[in-house]
Write an enzyme that holds these catalytic residues in place. Structure first.
Site, PDB file in Angstrom:
ATOM      1  N   PRO A 166      30.295  29.828  31.485  1.00 31.13           N
ATOM      2  CA  PRO A 166      31.031  29.623  32.740  1.00 31.13           C
ATOM      3  C   PRO A 166      32.519  29.911  32.546  1.00 31.13           C
ATOM      4  CG  PRO A 166      29.839  27.627  32.042  1.00 31.13           C
ATOM      5  CD  PRO A 166      29.873  28.557  30.880  1.00 31.13           C
ATOM      6  N   GLY A 216      32.751  38.674  38.253  1.00 36.21           N
ATOM      7  CA  GLY A 216      34.167  38.403  38.004  1.00 36.21           C
ATOM      8  C   GLY A 216      35.009  39.571  38.456  1.00 36.21           C
ATOM      9  N   GLU A 238      28.931  42.283  39.172  1.00 34.69           N
ATOM     10  CA  GLU A 238      29.234  41.875  40.557  1.00 34.69           C
ATOM     11  C   GLU A 238      30.728  41.593  40.611  1.00 34.69           C
ATOM     12  OE1 GLU A 238      27.056  41.865  42.965  1.00 34.69           O
ATOM     13  OE2 GLU A 238      25.195  42.028  41.840  1.00 34.69           O
ATOM     14  N   CYS A 273      34.728  36.553  46.933  1.00 32.68           N
ATOM     15  CA  CYS A 273      34.633  38.011  46.748  1.00 32.68           C
ATOM     16  C   CYS A 273      34.472  38.721  48.087  1.00 32.68           C
ATOM     17  CB  CYS A 273      33.476  38.339  45.814  1.00 32.68           C
ATOM     18  SG  CYS A 273      31.875  37.726  46.393  1.00 32.68           S
TER      19      CYS A 273
HETATM   20  P1  NAD Z   1      37.428  36.905  35.666  1.00 36.19           P
HETATM   21  O1  NAD Z   1      37.029  38.322  35.598  1.00 36.19           O
HETATM   22  O2  NAD Z   1      38.781  36.516  35.233  1.00 36.19           O
HETATM   23  O3  NAD Z   1      36.419  36.001  34.788  1.00 36.19           O
HETATM   24  C1  NAD Z   1      35.024  36.010  34.997  1.00 36.19           C
HETATM   25  C2  NAD Z   1      34.341  35.504  33.736  1.00 36.19           C
HETATM   26  O4  NAD Z   1      34.476  36.455  32.700  1.00 36.19           O
HETATM   27  C3  NAD Z   1      34.917  34.192  33.178  1.00 36.19           C
HETATM   28  O5  NAD Z   1      33.866  33.398  32.686  1.00 36.19           O
HETATM   29  C4  NAD Z   1      35.803  34.691  32.044  1.00 36.19           C
HETATM   30  O6  NAD Z   1      36.053  33.709  31.064  1.00 36.19           O
HETATM   31  C5  NAD Z   1      34.956  35.829  31.515  1.00 36.19           C
HETATM   32  N1  NAD Z   1      35.661  36.858  30.743  1.00 36.19           N
HETATM   33  C6  NAD Z   1      36.927  37.308  30.917  1.00 36.19           C
HETATM   34  N2  NAD Z   1      37.182  38.305  30.034  1.00 36.19           N
HETATM   35  C7  NAD Z   1      36.059  38.480  29.311  1.00 36.19           C
HETATM   36  C8  NAD Z   1      35.703  39.354  28.239  1.00 36.19           C
HETATM   37  N3  NAD Z   1      36.568  40.255  27.757  1.00 36.19           N
HETATM   38  N4  NAD Z   1      34.458  39.267  27.714  1.00 36.19           N
HETATM   39  C9  NAD Z   1      33.557  38.369  28.213  1.00 36.19           C
HETATM   40  N5  NAD Z   1      33.849  37.493  29.201  1.00 36.19           N
HETATM   41  C10 NAD Z   1      35.083  37.560  29.754  1.00 36.19           C
HETATM   42  O7  NAD Z   1      37.133  36.463  37.163  1.00 36.19           O
HETATM   43  P2  NAD Z   1      37.475  35.096  37.892  1.00 36.19           P
HETATM   44  O8  NAD Z   1      38.952  34.998  38.088  1.00 36.19           O
HETATM   45  O9  NAD Z   1      36.759  33.968  37.235  1.00 36.19           O
HETATM   46  O10 NAD Z   1      36.746  35.383  39.310  1.00 36.19           O
HETATM   47  C11 NAD Z   1      37.380  36.058  40.356  1.00 36.19           C
HETATM   48  C12 NAD Z   1      36.850  37.468  40.513  1.00 36.19           C
HETATM   49  O11 NAD Z   1      35.436  37.455  40.625  1.00 36.19           O
HETATM   50  C13 NAD Z   1      37.348  38.098  41.796  1.00 36.19           C
HETATM   51  O12 NAD Z   1      37.687  39.451  41.574  1.00 36.19           O
HETATM   52  C14 NAD Z   1      36.145  38.000  42.724  1.00 36.19           C
HETATM   53  O13 NAD Z   1      36.141  38.917  43.789  1.00 36.19           O
HETATM   54  C15 NAD Z   1      35.033  38.225  41.765  1.00 36.19           C
HETATM   55  N6  NAD Z   1      33.766  37.710  42.300  1.00 36.19           N
HETATM   56  C16 NAD Z   1      32.772  38.583  42.641  1.00 36.19           C
HETATM   57  C17 NAD Z   1      31.578  38.111  43.206  1.00 36.19           C
HETATM   58  C18 NAD Z   1      30.445  39.030  43.579  1.00 36.19           C
HETATM   59  O14 NAD Z   1      29.329  38.545  43.820  1.00 36.19           O
HETATM   60  N7  NAD Z   1      30.647  40.329  43.660  1.00 36.19           N
HETATM   61  C19 NAD Z   1      31.422  36.742  43.420  1.00 36.19           C
HETATM   62  C20 NAD Z   1      32.475  35.893  43.076  1.00 36.19           C
HETATM   63  C21 NAD Z   1      33.632  36.379  42.499  1.00 36.19           C
END
Ligand code: NAD
Length: 489
Positions: A166, A216, A238, A273
């Site tokens: 998470p 993310g 996603e 998102c």
């Molecule tokens: P983020 O990309 O910062 O982080 C997402 C996850 O990835 C976290 O658990 C983080 O710790 C992990 N992570 C980060 N770098 C990593 C790496 N190098 N290797 C492995 N894991 C890594 O995103 P966030 O700030 O948590 O979420 C916001 C983003 O998510 C927004 O852009 C939003 O639009 C998108 N989002 C998309 C959907 C969808 O269904 N398309 C749904 C919700 C959120």
């Protein structure tokens, strides 16, 4: 099943309440590489017998997990509200919807993952949807429970084991959900690791991980895809969106649709998102639209502590998010835009004590302002004017992100005709954001919003690979045979 503090110096993640940052909500231990390795190996060892268990028993376990989660709805919702700043009603909705999705999977997985056999003159063909093995689920903070279960439920139903990482910004409630679900499963089948990118990379790059499901942002997605590529591990991505909500000249600007639109942008403080992130309105209806929008916002948008009854918009997730959103709005204003304040404020909330950002409607921003070209992911939305549909579509589709969008019109045929031409994975008609979702509709992006789908049969299909056993007709007993180098007919 929360990982102990086994990272460097027993590192822990402390999660504060975004509504009241002086309040510590809870901690989780950071999982170092040894812990990640141990849990993936355990999951790998558990997976084969889980797959061999048969789908009926797997689904019975998922149903028991859904009941256990439903039994804890209220405390889970409160914990989620306290760690994320999402208002309590949203959190209740998310936990309840997670149960709804689990039950949908229990109902639909038998058909999706059934073996299929054809036996005719062309041959005997067996199609076997097989699990990948260990699935790594990397999830964000903005809807941590549902976005985790969208991966975990179909993956487990198909016979995979799952290790979840998470977001460190909302790790508490989802860990409790996973603990409840894991209680209904064989040991090791479902595990959670905690940490930031380092823990995520250790998981994604592990040689025993056979599939990665990531939700993310684009920056992390590219790192995840690159890490997965070192092991040739397939990924589902996603990602973010910059959804346009298009109001055709005949759209209903009445109270109900305007309330729906306001919340489509400002629910979860705009951190969704598929939030409506750009509003396109015909120039002739600008003044009418602004007045209707502000009136609806005054009714449905009340900013305050996420746990206060009647509050509909809480804080944003972090101090960094406050600074980023305020910078984006200020940059537009510096270039001639106006930021109209929206909604009301709960008098009992100390706004200075939390990560609050005033909700705004941004008028007259230039088309290349960041509030229009980027994913603002916060409580501000730009209003853009258009004159004709072709020019409008060119501007809407100029964006590199293609997650969602919406078309609003009194004429459904006209709305559908335009919606077909929007470059997005999911276009809503006369609504936007979660009110427009359907369990039977696949969700996911095009262009730079990712690949792969969640929800519906497509979301189930992501977690099984079709393997085949085939006896061609000509070579079956009594068959006529074929020349040694023949192509099939
Ligand atoms: P983020 O990309 O910062 O982080 C997402 C996850 O990835 C976290 O658990 C983080 O710790 C992990 N992570 C980060 N770098 C990593 C790496 N190098 N290797 C492995 N894991 C890594 O995103 P966030 O700030 O948590 O979420 C916001 C983003 O998510 C927004 O852009 C939003 O639009 C998108 N989002 C998309 C959907 C969808 O269904 N398309 C749904 C919700 C959120």
């Amino acid at each position: 099943m929360t990982a102990p503090g086994d990272g460097p110096r027993g590192a822990v993640i402390e999660r504060e309440n975004p509504s009241r940052t002086s309040e510590l909500v809870g901690t989780v231990g950071v999982s170092g590489p040894e812990r990640v390795d141990a849990l993936v190996r355990r999951a790998d060892a558990a997976q084969r017998s889980w797959a061999a268990t048969g789908i009926a028993r797997r689904l019975a376990a998922l149903a028991a997990g859904a009941d256990a989660i439903a039994g804890r709805l209220e405390p889970l919702a409160e914990l989620l509200a306290r760690e994320s700043g999402k208002v309590l009603a949203d959190c209740r909705g998310e936990v309840g919807f997670a149960g709804t999705y689990l039950r949908w999977v229990v109902e639909h997985a038998p058909a999706a993952y059934a073996d299929r056999e054809i036996d005719d003159a062309a041959g005997r063909l067996l199609r076997l949807p097989r699990p990948y093995g260990v699935v790594a689920a990397i999830t964000p903070w903005n809807a941590p429970i549902i976005l985790t279960l969208l991966k975990v439920a179909p993956a487990l139903a198909a016979g995979n084991a799952v290790v979840v990482k998470p977001s460190p910004l909302a790790p508490l409630a989802v860990s409790e959900v996973l603990r409840l679900l894991a209680g209904a499963l064989p040991d090791g089948t479902l595990a959670v690791v905690h940490g930031d990118a380092a823990a995520g990379a250790a998981l994604v790059g592990h040689p025993l991980v056979r599939k990665v499901a990531f939700t993310g942002g684009g920056v992390a997605a590219r790192q995840v895809a690159a890490t997965a590529a070192t092991q040739t591990t397939p990924v589902v991505l996603e990602l973010g969106g910059n959804d346009a909500a298009i109001f055709l000249p005949d759209a209903d600007l009445g109270t109900e649709p305007m309330r729906r639109l306001v919340l489509a942008s400002f629910a979860t403080s705009g951190q969704v998102c598929m939030a409506a992130k750009r509003l396109y309105v015909h120039r002739d209806r600008r003044d009418e639209f602004v007045a209707a929008y502000r009136a609806a916002a005054a009714e449905v948008l009340r900013v305050g502590d996420a746990l206060t009854p009647g509050v509909s918009m809480g804080p944003v997730i972090s101090a960094g998010a406050v600074a980023r959103i305020e910078r984006i709005v200020a940059a537009a204003v510096a270039r001639g835009a106006t930021a109209l304040p929206l909604g009301t404020v709960d008098g009992g909330t100390d706004l200075a004590g939390g990560y609050f950002v005033a909700p705004t409607l941004v008028l007259n921003a230039p088309d290349d302002a960041e509030v229009i070209t980027g994913e603002q992911f916060g409580p501000t939305v730009p209003l853009l004017l258009y004159d004709d549909e072709e020019e409008l579509l060119a501007r809407v589709n100029a964006d590199e992100l293609g997650l969602g969008g919406s078309v609003w019109s009194a004429d459904e045929e006209r709305a559908f005709a335009l919606a077909r031409r929007v470059e997005a994975g999911f276009v809503f008609v006369n609504t936007h954001n979660r009110t427009g979702l359907s369990l039977r509709a696949p969700f996911g992006g095009v262009k730079r919003s990712g690949y792969g789908r969640e929800y519906a049969e497509e979301g189930l299909a992501e977690y099984a690979q079709t393997c085949v056993v085939h006896a061609p007709g000509p070579f079956r007993p009594g068959g006529a045979g074929l020349p040694a180098n023949a192509y099939p007919g």
